[in-house]
Design a protein around this motif. Structure first.
Motif: not given
Length: 120
Positions: A1-8, A21-34, A75-82
């Motif tokens: 299970v890996q979460l890879q953040a980028s864009g800083g 934040c791209a996730a791999s190794g797990r179906t993160f649609s089952r999870d809350g993301m933060g 895409q198993n990805t979460v975003y943060l638009q700042m």
């Protein structure tokens, strides 16, 4: 299970960045993301969260109206638009997956951080 953040990066006051934040190794649609952040010399703090399924969002007061969290489960990805970034937004930003909430203990999986520096 890996979460890879980028864009800083380095941005001037008032500028914008989008973190991913791209996730791999797990179906993160089952999870809350933060997203959390650790300002220099300070403890990690909650920034934004998004629930599974209904995509309910919650923000820290300090970023409300400026940041938007979103997710693309295909895409198993979460975003943060700042936007309207301030020097006090300077921090290492971390993404996390688990139970939706503002407490870091609610999250099981954590990614390595990505540094955001806002220059004045």
């Amino acid at each position: 299970v890996q979460l890879q953040a980028s864009g800083g990066g380095v941005v001037q006051t008032g500028g914008s960045l989008r973190l991913s934040c791209a996730a791999s190794g797990r179906t993160f649609s089952r999870d809350g993301m933060g997203w959390f952040r650790a300002p220099p010399g300070k403890e990690r703090e909650f920034v934004a969260g998004i629930s599974r399924s209904t995509f309910v969002t919650h923000y820290a007061d300090s970023v409300k109206g400026r940041f938007i969290i979103s997710r693309d489960d295909a895409q198993n990805t979460v975003y943060l638009q700042m936007t309207s970034l301030k020097p006090e937004d300077t921090a290492v930003y971390y993404c996390a997956a688990g139970t939706y909430g503002i407490n870091p203990d609610a999250y099981t999986y954590w990614g390595r951080g990505t540094l955001v520096t806002v220059s004045s």
